[in-house]
Design a protein around this motif. Structure first.
Motif, short mmCIF file in Angstrom:
data_model
loop_
_atom_site.label_atom_id
_atom_site.label_comp_id
_atom_site.label_asym_id
_atom_site.label_seq_id
_atom_site.Cartn_x
_atom_site.Cartn_y
_atom_site.Cartn_z
N TYR A 90 -9.14 -6.99 5.95
CA TYR A 90 -8.94 -6.62 3.93
C TYR A 90 -7.72 -7.48 3.65
N PHE A 125 -23.68 0.43 6.93
CA PHE A 125 -22.80 0.12 5.66
C PHE A 125 -23.70 1.02 4.70
N CYS A 179 -15.29 10.14 -1.71
CA CYS A 179 -14.86 8.91 -0.73
C CYS A 179 -15.81 8.29 0.54
N LYS A 180 -15.87 7.46 0.61
CA LYS A 180 -16.72 6.68 1.83
C LYS A 180 -16.30 7.27 3.43
N GLY A 181 -14.60 7.44 3.31
CA GLY A 181 -14.20 7.94 5.09
C GLY A 181 -13.51 7.38 5.57
N ILE A 182 -12.62 7.05 6.19
CA ILE A 182 -11.48 6.21 6.97
C ILE A 182 -11.91 6.45 8.06
N ARG A 207 -12.57 14.59 -4.72
CA ARG A 207 -12.91 13.26 -4.44
C ARG A 207 -14.03 12.96 -3.49
N ARG A 263 -13.28 -10.46 -1.44
CA ARG A 263 -13.74 -9.53 -0.90
C ARG A 263 -14.43 -8.64 -1.19
N TYR A 310 0.68 -1.16 0.06
CA TYR A 310 0.31 -0.03 0.53
C TYR A 310 0.81 1.19 0.24
N GLN A 345 -16.59 13.48 1.98
CA GLN A 345 -16.94 12.19 2.40
C GLN A 345 -17.52 11.57 2.87
N THR A 400 -13.51 4.74 -4.44
CA THR A 400 -13.64 3.97 -3.87
C THR A 400 -13.36 2.36 -4.69
N HIS A 401 -13.85 1.55 -4.00
CA HIS A 401 -13.22 0.32 -4.23
C HIS A 401 -14.51 -1.23 -4.01
N MET A 438 -9.19 14.61 2.98
CA MET A 438 -9.70 15.12 4.11
C MET A 438 -9.60 14.10 5.45
N VAL A 451 -4.42 -1.59 -4.10
CA VAL A 451 -6.16 -2.20 -4.03
C VAL A 451 -7.06 -2.44 -4.65
N ARG A 452 -7.57 -4.03 -4.94
CA ARG A 452 -8.22 -4.55 -5.83
C ARG A 452 -8.58 -3.53 -7.32
N LYS A 461 -11.62 -2.78 9.90
CA LYS A 461 -11.41 -3.33 9.13
C LYS A 461 -10.40 -3.78 7.70
P1 FDA Z 1 -15.09 -0.43 0.81
O1 FDA Z 1 -14.39 -0.25 2.10
O2 FDA Z 1 -16.44 -1.44 1.01
O3 FDA Z 1 -13.97 -1.59 0.09
C1 FDA Z 1 -14.36 -2.58 -0.50
C2 FDA Z 1 -13.98 -3.28 -1.07
O4 FDA Z 1 -12.64 -2.73 -2.03
C3 FDA Z 1 -13.49 -4.04 0.37
O5 FDA Z 1 -14.57 -5.14 -0.02
C4 FDA Z 1 -12.05 -4.81 -0.13
O6 FDA Z 1 -12.37 -6.02 -1.05
C5 FDA Z 1 -11.74 -3.85 -1.01
N1 FDA Z 1 -10.65 -2.87 -0.02
C6 FDA Z 1 -10.90 -1.27 0.04
N2 FDA Z 1 -9.73 -0.69 1.46
C7 FDA Z 1 -9.04 -1.81 1.26
C8 FDA Z 1 -7.60 -1.83 1.86
N3 FDA Z 1 -7.17 -0.69 2.23
N4 FDA Z 1 -6.94 -2.86 1.49
C9 FDA Z 1 -7.57 -4.32 0.76
N5 FDA Z 1 -8.86 -4.40 -0.15
C10 FDA Z 1 -9.14 -2.98 0.35
N6 FDA Z 1 -10.29 8.64 3.65
C11 FDA Z 1 -10.70 9.38 4.40
O7 FDA Z 1 -11.71 9.41 5.01
N7 FDA Z 1 -10.26 11.03 3.56
C12 FDA Z 1 -9.12 11.05 2.08
O8 FDA Z 1 -8.79 11.72 2.13
C13 FDA Z 1 -9.70 9.55 1.58
N8 FDA Z 1 -9.12 9.70 0.20
C14 FDA Z 1 -8.74 8.79 -0.60
C15 FDA Z 1 -8.53 8.14 -1.54
C16 FDA Z 1 -8.25 7.58 -2.61
C17 FDA Z 1 -7.79 7.79 -4.29
C18 FDA Z 1 -9.38 6.01 -2.07
C19 FDA Z 1 -8.75 5.34 -3.11
C20 FDA Z 1 -9.86 6.40 -0.84
C21 FDA Z 1 -9.46 7.40 0.03
N9 FDA Z 1 -10.43 7.46 1.17
C22 FDA Z 1 -9.51 8.25 2.19
C23 FDA Z 1 -10.40 6.09 1.90
C24 FDA Z 1 -12.00 5.56 1.74
O9 FDA Z 1 -12.85 6.88 2.71
C25 FDA Z 1 -12.73 4.04 2.39
O10 FDA Z 1 -12.43 4.05 4.07
C26 FDA Z 1 -11.96 3.30 1.67
O11 FDA Z 1 -11.53 3.88 -0.20
C27 FDA Z 1 -12.42 2.15 1.45
O12 FDA Z 1 -13.29 2.23 1.45
P2 FDA Z 1 -14.42 1.23 -0.06
O13 FDA Z 1 -15.37 2.46 -1.13
O14 FDA Z 1 -13.15 0.75 -1.14
O15 FDA Z 1 -15.48 0.26 0.11
#
Ligand code: FDA
Length: 296
Positions: A277, A179, A164-167, A162, A294, A13, A141, A204-205, A112, A235-236, A273
């Motif tokens: 993964y 979810f 995204c869901k938010g981490i 951008r 996944r 990563y 987010q 998103t993935h 963010m 990722v994916r 989470k």
């Molecule tokens: P979800 O969490 O449901 O994931 C879908 C599937 O993708 C999972 O089932 C798994 O298979 C796979 N997957 C996802 N993340 C993985 C990982 N780390 N390792 C392995 N497999 C994984 N957040 C934020 O708060 N501030 C920000 O600025 C950003 N910036 C950002 C940039 C980019 C380019 C991306 C893609 C994401 C972010 N994020 C972010 C993170 C985002 O908020 C979110 O937490 C992750 O993308 C995971 O959410 P998904 O939408 O992928 O769905």
């Protein structure tokens, strides 16, 4: 968690510790038809000097992008530029990076972070746009309840966002805990952004969300340069490859830097989470014959 273990699970990563590592990874991505956004890891800074050093590293990154002719912009976390140490310090550092990018016809994405930074992040974004700097974008987010109203407030600026869901782990008063609620709010937010004429990086993935994104851009008849998909390094990849094959633009988030340990550990601690993964992914690699899908 022991450092070597964290390093191993996070190595796919993170590009590495130096700008040369990021450059190597971005070249590979570019040759596979993918764009990049480079992030200098540095959320743990504690002094103005460290914040200025991160800003200086971004200038090196832009110099490298130009020299090596990389198809990449940058992503920046405002805490790395001193957000928690003072508004003026952060603004100075951010403005210097964005002006450097403007000279080079490049672009800065402000990541963010957790909800304690949302107001200040949006304020700085507005200030820069107010100063005539248009080569800067922000992140919204989907899990935050406030996002719809933030889109409404930003709409006049025709922002580059951008989505995204938010981490980060947030309380249910601020963020949808379920979810499916997050998915629904993501789609509503994407619709609102596209209706406002925003350029959106659909980050998103989640295959279902990617399909919704494809539906919405198709319905609006957008050309492939009027939106992009975004994914994290490692990722994916198969999903990303399919998007590129179908003619969509895809940008990969490429973090690098000496602070990989703190970053990886924080990610693991902040959101279990991700640990899930990684465990599922490792198992999948160990047992390649099994169908270890996944997808969510
Ligand atoms: P979800 O969490 O449901 O994931 C879908 C599937 O993708 C999972 O089932 C798994 O298979 C796979 N997957 C996802 N993340 C993985 C990982 N780390 N390792 C392995 N497999 C994984 N957040 C934020 O708060 N501030 C920000 O600025 C950003 N910036 C950002 C940039 C980019 C380019 C991306 C893609 C994401 C972010 N994020 C972010 C993170 C985002 O908020 C979110 O937490 C992750 O993308 C995971 O959410 P998904 O939408 O992928 O769905």
């Amino acid at each position: 968690m022991p450092k070597p273990v964290v390093r191993k699970i996070s190595s796919r990563y993170i590009a590495g510790t130096d700008v040369a590592d990021a450059c190597r990874v971005v070249k590979q991505l570019n040759s596979a038809g993918k764009m990049a956004t480079i992030d200098v890891l540095g959320e743990e800074i504690a002094s103005p000097e460290e914040a200025r050093a991160i800003a200086a590293t971004y200038k090196d990154v832009f110099a490298t992008i130009d020299r090596e002719q990389l198809d990449s912009n940058i992503s920046i976390k405002l805490t790395a530029l001193g957000l928690k140490l003072g508004h003026e310090l952060c603004r100075e550092n951010l403005e210097a990076v964005v002006r450097d990018a403007a000279k080079r016809s490049n672009f800065v994405r402000i990541d963010m972070e957790d909800s304690s930074t949302t107001d200040e992040t949006l304020r700085l974004y507005r200030e820069l746009r107010g100063a005539g700097l248009d080569n800067v974008g922000v992140v919204l987010q989907g899990y935050l309840r406030r996002t719809q109203s933030d889109i409404y407030d930003l709409a006049k600026l025709k922002p580059n966002v951008r989505l995204c869901k938010g981490i980060y782990v947030e309380p249910p008063e601020l963020a949808y805990p379920e979810f499916e609620q997050v998915r629904v709010n993501f789609v509503r937010s994407l619709e609102a952004l596209l209706d406002a004429g925003a350029y959106v990086g659909i980050a998103t993935h989640d295959q279902w969300l990617i399909e919704q994104g494809l539906r919405l851009v198709l319905e609006r008849g957008l050309e492939s340069d009027q939106y992009e998909f975004q994914m994290l390094l490692g990722v994916r990849e198969e999903l990303g490859d399919a998007l590129v094959r179908d003619g969509h633009r895809l940008r990969i988030y490429v973090p690098f830097g000496g602070q990989w340990y703190a970053y990886s550990l924080r990610r693991l601690q902040e959101n279990p989470k991700i640990a899930g993964y990684i465990a599922a992914d490792t198992l999948h690699r160990l047992l390649p014959g099994r169908n270890g899908s996944r997808s969510s």
